[in-house]
Scaffold this active site. Sequence first.
Site, PDB file in Angstrom:
ATOM      1  N   THR A 110       1.057  -1.242   0.275  1.00 37.19           N
ATOM      2  CA  THR A 110      -0.167   0.036   0.201  1.00 37.19           C
ATOM      3  C   THR A 110       1.638   1.506  -0.079  1.00 37.19           C
ATOM      4  OG1 THR A 110      -1.821   1.616   1.689  1.00 37.19           O
ATOM      5  CG2 THR A 110       0.095  -0.325   2.469  1.00 37.19           C
ATOM      6  N   ASP A 111      -0.090   2.346  -0.552  1.00 40.63           N
ATOM      7  CA  ASP A 111       1.356   3.516  -1.203  1.00 40.63           C
ATOM      8  C   ASP A 111       1.138   4.817   0.941  1.00 40.63           C
ATOM      9  OD1 ASP A 111      -1.868   4.547  -0.257  1.00 40.63           O
ATOM     10  OD2 ASP A 111      -2.209   5.732  -1.810  1.00 40.63           O
TER      11      ASP A 111
ATOM     12  N   TYR B 170      -1.684  -0.657  10.305  1.00 45.93           N
ATOM     13  CA  TYR B 170      -1.847  -1.099   9.630  1.00 45.93           C
ATOM     14  C   TYR B 170      -0.628  -0.944   9.335  1.00 45.93           C
ATOM     15  CZ  TYR B 170      -3.128  -1.427   4.364  1.00 45.93           C
ATOM     16  OH  TYR B 170      -3.455  -2.042   3.258  1.00 45.93           O
TER      17      TYR B 170
HETATM   18  P1  NAD Z   1      -9.484  -7.102   2.292  1.00 43.40           P
HETATM   19  O1  NAD Z   1      -9.604  -7.045   3.274  1.00 43.40           O
HETATM   20  O2  NAD Z   1     -10.994  -7.386   0.941  1.00 43.40           O
HETATM   21  O3  NAD Z   1      -9.045  -8.388   1.591  1.00 43.40           O
HETATM   22  C1  NAD Z   1      -8.004  -9.456   2.198  1.00 43.40           C
HETATM   23  C2  NAD Z   1      -8.361 -10.958   2.246  1.00 43.40           C
HETATM   24  O4  NAD Z   1      -7.276 -12.144   3.053  1.00 43.40           O
HETATM   25  C3  NAD Z   1      -9.654 -11.812   2.721  1.00 43.40           C
HETATM   26  O5  NAD Z   1      -9.679 -13.025   1.388  1.00 43.40           O
HETATM   27  C4  NAD Z   1      -9.219 -12.456   3.903  1.00 43.40           C
HETATM   28  O6  NAD Z   1     -10.404 -13.886   4.165  1.00 43.40           O
HETATM   29  C5  NAD Z   1      -8.382 -12.992   3.519  1.00 43.40           C
HETATM   30  N1  NAD Z   1      -7.427 -12.658   5.074  1.00 43.40           N
HETATM   31  C6  NAD Z   1      -7.037 -12.334   5.598  1.00 43.40           C
HETATM   32  N2  NAD Z   1      -6.433 -12.753   6.565  1.00 43.40           N
HETATM   33  C7  NAD Z   1      -5.856 -13.921   6.080  1.00 43.40           C
HETATM   34  C8  NAD Z   1      -4.651 -15.183   6.689  1.00 43.40           C
HETATM   35  N3  NAD Z   1      -4.412 -15.092   7.853  1.00 43.40           N
HETATM   36  N4  NAD Z   1      -4.750 -16.481   5.528  1.00 43.40           N
HETATM   37  C9  NAD Z   1      -5.633 -16.626   4.355  1.00 43.40           C
HETATM   38  N5  NAD Z   1      -6.349 -15.483   4.325  1.00 43.40           N
HETATM   39  C10 NAD Z   1      -6.482 -14.145   4.981  1.00 43.40           C
HETATM   40  O7  NAD Z   1      -8.260  -6.671   1.450  1.00 43.40           O
HETATM   41  P2  NAD Z   1      -8.155  -5.578   0.147  1.00 43.40           P
HETATM   42  O8  NAD Z   1      -8.885  -4.338   0.150  1.00 43.40           O
HETATM   43  O9  NAD Z   1      -9.233  -6.721  -1.310  1.00 43.40           O
HETATM   44  O10 NAD Z   1      -6.749  -5.474  -0.010  1.00 43.40           O
HETATM   45  C11 NAD Z   1      -5.794  -6.872  -0.725  1.00 43.40           C
HETATM   46  C12 NAD Z   1      -4.285  -6.415  -0.084  1.00 43.40           C
HETATM   47  O11 NAD Z   1      -4.024  -5.238  -1.043  1.00 43.40           O
HETATM   48  C13 NAD Z   1      -3.613  -6.157   1.295  1.00 43.40           C
HETATM   49  O12 NAD Z   1      -2.107  -6.848   1.014  1.00 43.40           O
HETATM   50  C14 NAD Z   1      -4.013  -5.047   1.494  1.00 43.40           C
HETATM   51  O13 NAD Z   1      -2.922  -3.465   1.530  1.00 43.40           O
HETATM   52  C15 NAD Z   1      -3.479  -4.194  -0.066  1.00 43.40           C
HETATM   53  N6  NAD Z   1      -4.264  -2.830  -0.739  1.00 43.40           N
HETATM   54  C16 NAD Z   1      -5.640  -2.553  -0.377  1.00 43.40           C
HETATM   55  C17 NAD Z   1      -5.364  -1.010  -0.675  1.00 43.40           C
HETATM   56  C18 NAD Z   1      -7.280  -0.978  -0.646  1.00 43.40           C
HETATM   57  O14 NAD Z   1      -7.592   0.194  -0.965  1.00 43.40           O
HETATM   58  N7  NAD Z   1      -8.171  -1.839  -0.333  1.00 43.40           N
HETATM   59  C19 NAD Z   1      -4.844  -0.585  -1.710  1.00 43.40           C
HETATM   60  C20 NAD Z   1      -3.636  -1.088  -1.193  1.00 43.40           C
HETATM   61  C21 NAD Z   1      -3.024  -2.187  -1.180  1.00 43.40           C
HETATM   62  O1  DAU Z   2      -3.915   4.102   0.315  1.00 44.29           O
HETATM   63  C1  DAU Z   2      -4.256   2.729  -0.029  1.00 44.29           C
HETATM   64  C2  DAU Z   2      -5.064   1.982   1.669  1.00 44.29           C
HETATM   65  O2  DAU Z   2      -6.481   2.275   1.180  1.00 44.29           O
HETATM   66  C3  DAU Z   2      -5.237   0.143   1.461  1.00 44.29           C
HETATM   67  O3  DAU Z   2      -3.910   0.734   1.518  1.00 44.29           O
HETATM   68  C4  DAU Z   2      -5.974   0.440   2.824  1.00 44.29           C
HETATM   69  O4  DAU Z   2      -6.269  -0.997   3.119  1.00 44.29           O
HETATM   70  C5  DAU Z   2      -7.790   0.302   2.765  1.00 44.29           C
HETATM   71  O5  DAU Z   2      -8.465   0.512   3.382  1.00 44.29           O
HETATM   72  C6  DAU Z   2      -7.453   2.022   1.885  1.00 44.29           C
HETATM   73  O6  DAU Z   2      -7.254   3.644   3.475  1.00 44.29           O
HETATM   74  P1  DAU Z   2      -7.904   3.813   4.174  1.00 44.29           P
HETATM   75  O7  DAU Z   2      -7.536   4.321   4.939  1.00 44.29           O
HETATM   76  O8  DAU Z   2      -7.771   5.290   2.733  1.00 44.29           O
HETATM   77  O9  DAU Z   2      -9.275   4.092   3.615  1.00 44.29           O
HETATM   78  P2  DAU Z   2     -10.656   4.322   4.163  1.00 44.29           P
HETATM   79  O10 DAU Z   2     -12.100   3.533   2.884  1.00 44.29           O
HETATM   80  O11 DAU Z   2     -10.744   3.481   5.391  1.00 44.29           O
HETATM   81  O12 DAU Z   2     -11.257   5.156   3.907  1.00 44.29           O
HETATM   82  C7  DAU Z   2     -10.786   6.765   3.262  1.00 44.29           C
HETATM   83  C8  DAU Z   2     -10.826   8.343   3.513  1.00 44.29           C
HETATM   84  O13 DAU Z   2     -11.805   8.514   4.562  1.00 44.29           O
HETATM   85  C9  DAU Z   2      -9.604   8.639   4.891  1.00 44.29           C
HETATM   86  O14 DAU Z   2      -9.585   9.209   5.059  1.00 44.29           O
HETATM   87  C10 DAU Z   2     -10.431   8.214   6.373  1.00 44.29           C
HETATM   88  C11 DAU Z   2     -12.078   8.267   5.613  1.00 44.29           C
HETATM   89  N1  DAU Z   2     -13.776   7.825   6.310  1.00 44.29           N
HETATM   90  C12 DAU Z   2     -13.296   6.305   6.353  1.00 44.29           C
HETATM   91  C13 DAU Z   2     -14.418   5.847   6.762  1.00 44.29           C
HETATM   92  C14 DAU Z   2     -14.732   3.815   7.041  1.00 44.29           C
HETATM   93  C15 DAU Z   2     -14.323   8.139   6.867  1.00 44.29           C
HETATM   94  O15 DAU Z   2     -14.418  10.123   6.597  1.00 44.29           O
HETATM   95  N2  DAU Z   2     -15.963   8.006   7.324  1.00 44.29           N
HETATM   96  C16 DAU Z   2     -15.641   6.326   7.557  1.00 44.29           C
HETATM   97  O16 DAU Z   2     -17.154   5.879   8.046  1.00 44.29           O
END
Ligand code: NAD
Ligand code: DAU
Length: 349
Positions: free
Chosen positions: A130-131, A155
């Site tokens: 992640t960033d 995190y």
């Molecule tokens: P998510 O929370 O939707 O999914 C995570 C998955 O991992 C789930 O299916 C969960 O069951 C599985 N998991 C968790 N713990 C586990 C374990 N111990 N063993 C096996 N499986 C396990 O996450 P996401 O948003 O899809 O993110 C996926 C990856 O991308 C993560 O590594 C996250 O850090 C990274 N990432 C996410 C974002 C974002 O915006 N969501 C951005 C950049 C990077």
């Molecule tokens: O930047 C990449 C990351 O983006 C990933 O690595 C993480 O897995 C992913 O969850 C996401 O993190 P953020 O904390 O940025 O995402 P989130 O959707 O939780 O929140 C986005 C922004 O909105 C953040 O500034 C917090 C704010 N927020 C979030 C929630 C859930 C609110 O204002 N209200 C809310 O209820």
Amino acid sequence: MKILITGGAGFIGSHTIRLFVNKYPQYQIFNLDSLTYAGNLENLQDLETKTNYTFIKGDITDQPFIENLFKKHSFDGIIHLAAESHVDRSIENPMQFVLTNVIGTVNLLNAAQQQWAKDSEGKRFYHISTDEVYGSLGKEGYFTEETSYDPRSPYSASKASSDHFVRAYYHTYKLPVVLSNCSNNYGSHQFPEKLIPLCIHNIKNSHPIPVYGKGENIRDWLWVEDHARAIDTIFHNGKIGETYNIGGQNEWTNIDLVKLLCGIMDRKLHRKSGTSEKLITFVTDRKGHDLRYAIDSSKLQNELHWKPSLQFEEGLEKTVGWYLENEDWLNKVTSGEYRTYYEKQYTTR
Ligand code: NAD
Ligand code: DAU
């Protein structure tokens, strides 16, 4: 090629699995997921009959299980997405993030290193990150691959630690690794604890929309299918030992994003313009809330010729459309009913 994709039942993982299974029928794709609250196999229902796809329920923190899995299958590639991914949960329970994100990653690294010790030609361990590891930006500037790490939430600290371990295995043991750090993803199948699906769910049900602080924090949003395409590109063409930043060149303050979403929802739900905005409620800020993330993805764009495909307004419109058309998915996730799917689908087989 036998490819192990971890976390495939989650948000980004399911889009990545779908792309690989459909695009590469000659590959065998194994989806390893422990199905935490964030894992939902219904995300992959359309792939269940594909002969090049196998689901394995298992935990990356379970060392004997991982060792046996690698003994049973000789994987050629690993794409590691499994993680605890929600910042707010990490503030409540940091240890779960250390276990999954750090120890789970090191277990996989050890298993890959043992498996490929004699011959790592053509093999690849791809770590998805992640960033947020770069910390928080002020109003100016971008994160590049050279930006120093400065994680500020449990995190991001756990993801930063896992990134360091992946690089350490490259330098110490010559494990063929590649990494990417991506900005905020949005799209279908995202668990409604994250900002966009949470807002869609609350607006639909006329519940308050909780905006942290003053809504001035900035995120750089990328359509999840563009992230999956970047993962495909980097897995196949990225240079061993290198890191690639992935971003949408698409910065929004939370409040402007929420207002945009409210406008789309009013239109789609045939509500009077301005109805949904009235639901916006400013609530206590997230502890240590990072102000701004913004990615410079020019390395990936120039060297590997990837670029985002969708304009945000178009992507958000599509995303809202998906959640409204898939009410059942959202209802099952918010009611917890999705958790019985695995038992129904798999334990009777
Ligand atoms: P998510 O929370 O939707 O999914 C995570 C998955 O991992 C789930 O299916 C969960 O069951 C599985 N998991 C968790 N713990 C586990 C374990 N111990 N063993 C096996 N499986 C396990 O996450 P996401 O948003 O899809 O993110 C996926 C990856 O991308 C993560 O590594 C996250 O850090 C990274 N990432 C996410 C974002 C974002 O915006 N969501 C951005 C950049 C990077
Ligand atoms: O930047 C990449 C990351 O983006 C990933 O690595 C993480 O897995 C992913 O969850 C996401 O993190 P953020 O904390 O940025 O995402 P989130 O959707 O939780 O929140 C986005 C922004 O909105 C953040 O500034 C917090 C704010 N927020 C979030 C929630 C859930 C609110 O204002 N209200 C809310 O209820």
